[in-house]
Enzyme design. Sequence first.
Site, PDB file in Angstrom:
ATOM      1  N   ASP A   1     -18.114   5.194 -32.244  1.00 44.59           N
ATOM      2  CA  ASP A   1     -17.875   5.835 -30.947  1.00 44.59           C
ATOM      3  C   ASP A   1     -19.185   6.162 -30.236  1.00 44.59           C
ATOM      4  OD1 ASP A   1     -16.864   7.423 -28.897  1.00 44.59           O
ATOM      5  OD2 ASP A   1     -16.146   9.040 -30.209  1.00 44.59           O
TER       6      ASP A   1
ATOM      7  N   HIS B   1     -15.884  14.245 -28.733  1.00 41.65           N
ATOM      8  CA  HIS B   1     -16.700  13.120 -29.201  1.00 41.65           C
ATOM      9  C   HIS B   1     -18.061  13.592 -29.714  1.00 41.65           C
ATOM     10  CE1 HIS B   1     -13.961  10.095 -27.449  1.00 41.65           C
ATOM     11  NE2 HIS B   1     -13.769  11.022 -26.520  1.00 41.65           N
TER      12      HIS B   1
HETATM   13 ZN   LIG Z   1     -10.888   7.259 -26.940  1.00 35.08          ZN
HETATM   14 ZN   LIG Z   2      -9.534   9.911 -28.307  1.00 32.39          ZN
END
Ligand SMILES: [Zn+2]
Ligand SMILES: [Zn+2]
Length: 548
Positions: free
Chosen positions: A193, A366
Site C-alpha cells: 500500500d 493507511h
Molecule cells: Zn483501498
Molecule cells: Zn481500504
Amino acid sequence: MTKKRLRVIPLGGLGEVGKNMLAVEYGENILIIDTGIMFPENDMLGIDYIIPDFDYLLDKVDKVRGIVVTHGHEDHVGAIRHVLQEIQAPIYATPLTRGLLEVKLRRGGKLKDADLNTIKAGAQVEIGPFNVEFFHVCHSIPDGVGLGITTPAGLIVHSGDFKFDHTPVDGWPTDFGKLAEFGSRGVMALLADSTNSDRPGWTPSEAVIDPALDDVFRRAKGRILIGTFASLISRIQQAANAAARHDRVIAFVGTSMVENTKIASKLGYLDTPKNLTVSLDQALKMPPSKVALICTGTQGEPSSILGRLSTDSNRRFNVQPGDTIILSSHPIPGNEEMIHRTINRLFQRGADVIYDAIAPVHVSGHASQEEIKFLLQLVKPKYLIPIHGELRHLKQHAALAREVGIPAENIAVVENGTLIEFQDGKMMVGDRIPGGYVFVDGSVVGDVGTRVLRERESLARDGFVIVHLVFDSKTHTVKGKPEIISKGFVFVPEATELFDYARDIIRKLASDPDQKDMKNRIEKELSKMFYVETKRRPLVLVLSSETK
Ligand SMILES: [Zn+2]
Ligand SMILES: [Zn+2]
C-alpha cells in the site's frame, strides 16, 4: 529452477487512488486480488462509478481459480458484480468482507450464483497452484487481511490496505509475527500500500479520535450528525461509543449506512447495545440533545444525506440551527471543492461543522512513511512493487524502499496494465497492455464514451440550443424562419440579435449545394459562433423537416 513465468498484472489502483484489482498468473492459473471501484472525478458528469478494465482476463476466464478480497471497502469490493458477470470463480473473504460482498451481490441479483467462501485471518487455502496465507492487518474497517502467496516461482506478500495501529478500535493489531515469519522464509516480492507514502512519521492510532469526539459531544447543545463512510465500521463504532458515553441514542441514516451496520452488527463487528440504537423516526421525535445521527455523505455527493441536507432537499428532516455536524473522513483527492461547498452550505443553514482541519475527528487507515519502512524491514523482500496510489505515491514509496536498502533496479514503479514477470528469481518489467477507464452509468457498463461525458458537461454548464428548420430540398432553401429554442443558455428576450445571427448562418449553410453533413456543419458552426459571442458552449442540436 522453474520453467514457467509468474506474472503479476495490475489492473487497477496503480497510478490512481481506487478501483484496486490485480491478477497473479502462473501457467494456466490465475488468481484475482480485489475487484474495486473508483468514484468519478468532478468533470465526469453523470457517471456513477468506474470499474477496472479487466479485458486482459476475458480470453482467460476459465483459468481464473479464485478471487480473493482483502477487505470491505468500495475500492476493493465495489466491482464484484461486474467481474462475476464475466468470470465465474470462487470468492474468498473474511466474515465481515463476505457480509459486505453479499449486500452488494444481493442488490445486483447475483448472490445465488456466487461461490462465496469464508476464510479467517490465519487461514491457509490452496487456490490452484497458489497457497494463500491470510494474515490480519489493521485498517479503517475491521477484518482486513493481507496475503502471503506461495507460488511455484516464489513467495509474494500483498499488504492489502494497512496501518500499524497498536491501539485499534477492535483491539486487533496487524499480525507482525506473521510478517516477520514471511521475512525469515524469504520473500521474492512485496506488493504494498502506497496511499500515505508521502506522509512522514507514523499514522496516528484510531484511539486519538475518542477524546476529539468527546470534546465535540460535550460542547454540542443540539443534535449531533456524524458523517462518515458507510464502510468505515471502526469509525461508526467510535461514534456509537461516544454517543453512549454522553447519554445520546444513535440512529443510522442512509441506505448503505443502514445495510452495512446491520450486517456488521449481525456478524459481531459492530457492538451497539439495543437501547442505544433507535430508528430515525424515533430519533426525530426525541429532544435534540439526546440524539446523534450517523449518516453518509462526507464527500459532498449531492445524493448523499449530508449532500441533500446542505441543499435543503432531504426528505425526512432538515438541518436546524444548533445542529453540530462532524465530518469524520478525509476528502478523496479531487473532491475537495465539492466538500468545501457542502461545508459552507451546512454552515449557512445554521449548523456548526467540525471537520478534520478543525479537530482530530479523523485519522487515516493507511500506513505513513515509518510504517512503510517498518513493513519493508519485517518482510525483507527482494523485489518491491508499490501498489494502491497515484504515480507520485508509488514513486515516493520507491524512495522509502531505497532508503532501507532495496536497490533501485529491484523496485518496479508501474501503472495499471504493465506486466511484471518473475522467472528464476528475477523480475522483468514487461509491456503495458492497453486499458483505460470503464464507466458505469446506472446500469450501463462501458458504452459511455468521452463524447457523452462532454455532452453532459456542456448541458450542465451551458445548457442547450435546439434549431428546427423546414428545408425545401428542391430549391435548397430554408422555408420561413428557423425556430430556435434554448434552455439554460441565454436569457432569450435579450438574445434576439444572437439568434438572428444564428438564423443567417443556418440559411447560408443550408443553401450550400453540397448537402452532405449539412446538419452537422450547422451544429458545429453555431457552436463556434455561440462560443465567440457568449464564451459559453451550449449543446446544439439541429432538427430538420423537408418539404418537396
Ligand atoms: Zn483501498
Ligand atoms: Zn481500504
